[in-house]
Each structure stands twice: as structure tokens, then as C-alpha cells.
Scaffold this motif. Sequence first.
Motif, PDB file in Angstrom:
ATOM      1  N   VAL A  57       0.848  -1.196   0.000  1.00 23.36           N
ATOM      2  CA  VAL A  57       0.000   0.000   0.000  1.00 23.36           C
ATOM      3  C   VAL A  57       0.879   1.240   0.000  1.00 23.36           C
ATOM      4  O   VAL A  57       1.834   1.340   0.777  1.00 23.36           O
ATOM      5  N   GLN A  58       0.537   2.198  -0.856  1.00 23.01           N
ATOM      6  CA  GLN A  58       1.285   3.446  -0.952  1.00 23.01           C
ATOM      7  C   GLN A  58       0.324   4.608  -0.737  1.00 23.01           C
ATOM      8  O   GLN A  58      -0.729   4.681  -1.393  1.00 23.01           O
ATOM      9  N   CYS A  59       0.682   5.499   0.182  1.00 26.55           N
ATOM     10  CA  CYS A  59      -0.172   6.628   0.525  1.00 26.55           C
ATOM     11  C   CYS A  59       0.518   7.942   0.173  1.00 26.55           C
ATOM     12  O   CYS A  59       1.751   8.036   0.156  1.00 26.55           O
ATOM     13  N   ASP A  60      -0.298   8.977  -0.081  1.00 25.62           N
ATOM     14  CA  ASP A  60       0.245  10.305  -0.350  1.00 25.62           C
ATOM     15  C   ASP A  60       0.411  11.070   0.951  1.00 25.62           C
ATOM     16  O   ASP A  60       0.250  10.520   2.047  1.00 25.62           O
ATOM     17  N   HIS A  61       0.726  12.344   0.852  1.00 33.09           N
ATOM     18  CA  HIS A  61       0.992  13.143   2.042  1.00 33.09           C
ATOM     19  C   HIS A  61      -0.254  13.398   2.871  1.00 33.09           C
ATOM     20  O   HIS A  61      -0.162  13.811   4.031  1.00 33.09           O
ATOM     21  N   VAL A  65      -4.721   6.486  -0.020  1.00 35.34           N
ATOM     22  CA  VAL A  65      -4.098   5.441  -0.826  1.00 35.34           C
ATOM     23  C   VAL A  65      -4.108   5.863  -2.294  1.00 35.34           C
ATOM     24  O   VAL A  65      -5.181   6.090  -2.869  1.00 35.34           O
ATOM     25  N   PHE A  66      -2.920   5.961  -2.888  1.00 35.72           N
ATOM     26  CA  PHE A  66      -2.830   6.274  -4.320  1.00 35.72           C
ATOM     27  C   PHE A  66      -2.183   5.145  -5.122  1.00 35.72           C
ATOM     28  O   PHE A  66      -2.242   5.151  -6.354  1.00 35.72           O
ATOM     29  N   ALA A 110     -13.384   2.008  -5.224  1.00 31.44           N
ATOM     30  CA  ALA A 110     -13.871   2.900  -4.168  1.00 31.44           C
ATOM     31  C   ALA A 110     -12.736   3.673  -3.511  1.00 31.44           C
ATOM     32  O   ALA A 110     -12.991   4.586  -2.718  1.00 31.44           O
ATOM     33  N   LEU A 111     -11.487   3.316  -3.822  1.00 30.81           N
ATOM     34  CA  LEU A 111     -10.341   4.090  -3.345  1.00 30.81           C
ATOM     35  C   LEU A 111     -10.253   5.354  -4.204  1.00 30.81           C
ATOM     36  O   LEU A 111      -9.778   5.323  -5.342  1.00 30.81           O
TER      37      LEU A 111
END
Length: 745
Positions: A57-61, A65-66, A110-111
Motif C-alpha cells: 500500500v502506498q499513501c500520499d501526504h 491510498v494512491f 472505491a479508493l
Amino acid sequence: MSLILLVLLCAVRFNTISCCHERDRSSLLSFKQGVVDPSNLLSSWSTLPDCCQWDGVQCDHNNRVFGLSLSAEYLRGYENAYHRHYYVDRISNNHSESLRGEINLSSLLALEFLERLNLGDNDFERISMAPINNSVATHTHLPHNSSKLLLLSLSYNIHLHIDNLHYWLSRLPSLTSLDLSGVHLPSETNWVQSLASLPLNDLNLCDCNLTTSILPFQHANFSSLSYLDLSLNDLTFGLPNWLFNLSKDHLHSFYLSQCNLRGQIPDLSGYRNLMSLDLSNNKLKGSIPKWLGQLHRLTILDLSNNSFHGSIPSDLLNASALLDYLDISFNNLSGPLPNILGQNKSANSIGVDISNLFPRTALKIFMSFNKFEGRLPRVQNWVQALDLSYNYFSGSLYSSLCHSETNQSVLEYLDLSNNYLTQELPDCWNSRRYLVYIYLENNQLTGRVPAMMGSSLPRLRALDLHNNDFSGDIPSTFNNCTYLVLLNLEENNFSGGSIPHCLHNATSLASLKNVLDFRTGPRPPSDYTMPTAKEFMKIDLHIKGQQLDYGKTLKLVRSIDLSANRLSGEIPVQLFKLTKLQSLNLSYNYLIGEIPEQIGEMKDLESFDLSHNNLHGNIPQSMAGLSFLDVLNMSYNHFSGQIPLGTQLQSFDAWSYAGNPELCGPPLQKNCTIPDNTEKVEENEDDGFLKSLYLGMGVGFAVGFWVVSGSLLLNKAWRHSYFRFFNGVVDRIYVIVAIKLQRFH
């Protein structure tokens, strides 16, 4: 309430309020419900409260989740292994440890901020558009086609069944990169029009079971497409018309390998920005078109495994100053390589100057299995791999290799085998110090192997000089080649003494450490990579009783072949310190002496051939412990005694020991009867009996004598009676003798 608890938990753990969004977390957990995870690759999804810390899982600032990278390679830690072209055998991957089950696409869509989704190299079976079963996510009220997804990879889910491709493609209006390689797509064609409606830049449909009839649209608009891979599909009836409507300004990579294409190369001359073109492994014929020379940005060109004939167009060789990969092997191309000067203007009468043709670094050239002739081309410093094997080149190697006075060459792979090269090897290897693989077998080379070849090539891993006419000693400087794993000097005339003792310094044959990491020491002055697995096509070895091809597993092959030479003397004990050696062939020489007992330390040995020498003595008992030994030939020597007992040495046929008349024991029919030893045992038994008999007689005589004599000495009456009796006997005998004598008179 649940959102508040989650925030508090994160604050306690990290002393800051920095957790993923609850809607994202719920959507991910909804997706996970349909996933079967036999290897527990997603264990962090159950143990960590913050979904931004979950594996893949990769998240932005903003902690949204992006990106989601759940490919099997990524989850196992191979983040940089995403190199999909050049025949990576994905189907052979072990899917038993990969993710399986269902892809709930509704949960993933839905993300709200998801841009990158990689589910490749797994074993998912189906795609579901089921609703999301959580209250937070369902209250987002996302529009039908509001997805921000840009990149999607479902590659090599080989059991994935897609029956609603048209429907879910229509929900991805922003998609720019789609990889469906290795997924068998449905036979209906409405999904092709859906693809054309997307702003795709990259499209990978390699190995998707496509045919020309599935791609019939003449007016499909892929105006933004820059990367297209249709390899491993059946396009027997030609390319779809819409392929020729691609944007000539955008397309830079086009792969049509193994598509069963026939006839001439399709005219792609209008695609001036092409950088990669792969038409290999088809049934194309005719001459190579000159318009390829007009593609001035070309960096990769692969035309191998076709039926092209004629010469190479000079325009092609001058095509691009950026060209770093050219493969035209396995065709019927002929003639000498053209003498084109090009940019450096430094070629002379010795032949082609490849520096002029490709003035760039890290160039890889493959022209094997053609009908080229004449002198070898000149190899300049920026050539990294050169394969001209199986052609008709002749003459010396000197003009090809010995024109550089600097040490800036990045040449690592050199294959000039199976030509008609003559004369001696040059003595300029110090200018090619990064060479790792050298194949010069099956030529007509003569003379001595220069000592500089060993002292100047410390990175050398494979050297194959077999079937030439080399003579003299094997250079002792090979002790510097500590990374050497393959040495083949078979079928030459090496003589002048015994096997060099220094070979034990090839520490890669004594330990796996150097085999797996040979890039220590100084590096070439460029940011280059080694040629791919496809490029190292062949390594022919005569081991295990046959010629084997170790094209892709060289790091696992550890072999020395010195057979069919004129080597003499004893086998050095140091040779048996190479405990990781897999194959050792010393047959057809003049070796003498015995096999050292240390051979039992070579636990990895699989093939061992000492046949047709003058070796003698017993076969060491330690050989019975070589549990991996698969081929053994000790025939036609002077071995004697019993073959050591054990399951290993008795498993070979009798021919493995033929021509050794003094050998006995299984699997030979000759039994190990030892009559001399048996007679000695019998004699020893008789000697023991006689010694006991004589000792008993002596003791009995002594005892009897002293019993009688002692009685006479101690008892006076007995002594008088004995002497009276003795005198009476004497008198009687005297009277009888006298009467007899009187009668004769």
C-alpha cells in the motif's frame, strides 16, 4: 466511534495523528475478503492498524491510498524485477505461493485517489463487480466512471477468467497504462473498441490468445499510444488495419515477436520516433528493408529467428547513434559486413570498424547463425556483447581486438565460435580486462594460449577453446581467474607437462561465494547492465555423457574439461580442492599415478571421466561417498583391486570400468577371490596345531622322565629291584643271542 478509536490508536503508536483514511482502510479490507493468501503475504493487513503501513500500500501526504502493488514479485521483495520483455518465462513461476481468489474491483475503485494498481504475477481466477459491504465506503456515492486509475496490471494471472472486460474498462476513463499480458482474453471483440476509447499510452497484450479476427477494427483510434506489445499471439493472416493508424509521432516501442507473421516486414517507415522494434521469431523473409535505416532514434532492433537473406543494408548500420541492441541472428544473411566509415572516420583496410557504425556505449550485437564471411569486424571499446558465432569468418583475431591502447573497453561477452579463424591468439587482453565470457571453440586457432589471458582477465568466468589446435603448456596464470566456473580446453594438443597445480586458485570452483557475486573490483566507466538471459544463448558442454546446453544457468555450472590432449604426469592433489566442481573430464591423455584419496571431498561432483589414461592403483574408498555422481568413466586404465563397495559405484554399468583387467567386484562379473591369502590362513592354522602337539609331547616326556627317575632316586628298594630286573633282562637277551649264533655255526 470506530474512526475516533482508530485515530487514538495511531496517536498512541506514532505520537502523531497520521493514519490512512478510514474509507480507504475499509475498501482494502473488503477487497481482502475475496483474496486467498496461502503464504500470508498480506499478514501486515491484519496486524498493523495503519493501512498506509500495509505491504503493497502506498499513501500520499494526506494519507490517502494512491498506489497498490500486490504483484507476487513486489510482495516477495523483488521490487526491481519488473522487466517484462525478452522472453521472461512468467508461466513457469511458482503460483502456489501467490495470491489467489477473486479481484473485487468495486472495492478497489472505491479508493478515491487510487492511481496505480498492480496485481500481476498472481493466480487470481475472476474479477467481481460486487458491491462493497461496509457502511463507510458505500456512503461515498462515487460516480459510475469517476475512477482516477492511471496504471493497471493484471499480467500473468494465467487462470484469470474475464467475461465483463468491456464493462469494467468503461469505468476506467483515465487509464493510460494497461498490462494484460499472459491473460487469455475473450473471443468477442467489443472490448477492443473500449480500449480505443481510453487515453492509453502503454498497452501490453502479449500472450493473450489473440488472433487477427479478434482485432478487426479499421478505424479504432489509438492516437496517444506510445508502447504496444502484441507478442506471442497468432497474427497469421496479417496485422490488423488499425495498427497502421497509430500516431506516428507517439509510438516509440512496438513488439511483434512470435506472432507467426509471414512475408515481408510490414512497412513501418512512417514511425520515425520508434526506439524499440521487435519482429523476432516469425516467418518473415526477403531482404532487410532499407527504410529501417531511416529510423534515427532506434535503440533496440530484433529481427532474429526469421528467414531474411542477402546482405545488411548499409543504411541500417548507420541508422542510429543511439542503437545499443541489434539482434539479426538465426537468419540466412550473407556476404562480408559492409565497410561503412560513419562518424569517426577512422576505419582502414582491415575491415569494418564497428566504432563508426555505432558510436555509443554499451552496445550489444548478435549476428550468429548466418552466412557472413570475410574478416572479423573491428570491436571498439563501447561494444559490451558480440556474438558472431556460426558464420564463415576467417583470418586472425588481432585486427579485431588489438587496436585499442586504452583500458576503457566494456566488452564482457565475446563469442566467435564455429567459424574458420586461424593463426595464434593475440596478446592484447590487457585492453579487454572486463571480459567475463569468451567462446572461441570450433575454429582453427593454433599456437600457445598467451599467459596474459589469465593474468589480465581477473573477472573471467567462462573460457571455451575446445576443438582447436592449441599446443604447449596450459598457462599457470589462470590462477588469477578466481571467478572461473567453466574451463573447456578439450580436443587440442596441450602438452609439455602435467596439469597446472594452480587451478585450485579458481575459488569459485571451491566456494559458491564468487559464483553468485562476481562484480567485485573495478567497474567499467559507464552505467550499463549485463546482457539479458536471452543474450547468453549457449554454453555447450560434454558432460553427463552428452552435449548439454547451459544457456541460462551458467552460474550453476562448474566444469573443467581437459580431455583429448597430450597432458602427462600425475593428477595434482590441489585439483581435488575444487570441492564445488560438478564436472571433471581428464580423459584421452597420458596421465599416470593414482587417484588421490582427497577426491572424496568433491561432494558436488556429478560427472567424472578419467578414461583412456595410464592411471593405476586402487580406486579410493572415498569415492563411494560421492552421492551426486551421475556419470563415471574410468575405463582403459590400469586400476586394480576391488571396486569400493557402496550404493554409488555399483550403480554404474560395467563399461565404466572396462579395460582394467585387474579390477574386480560388482558391477564387474569378475569376483574378488584372493587364493594367496586363503592358503596363508590355512598354513597359519596348521602351524598352530603342530606347535601345540610338539609342546605337549615335550612336556609329557619331561614329566614322565622325572617321575620315573625321581622314584628310583628317592626309593632305595625300588632302585635295587629296577636294576635287578634290568640285569636279568640283559642276561636273557645275551643267552638268546649266543644260542642263535651257535646254531649258525
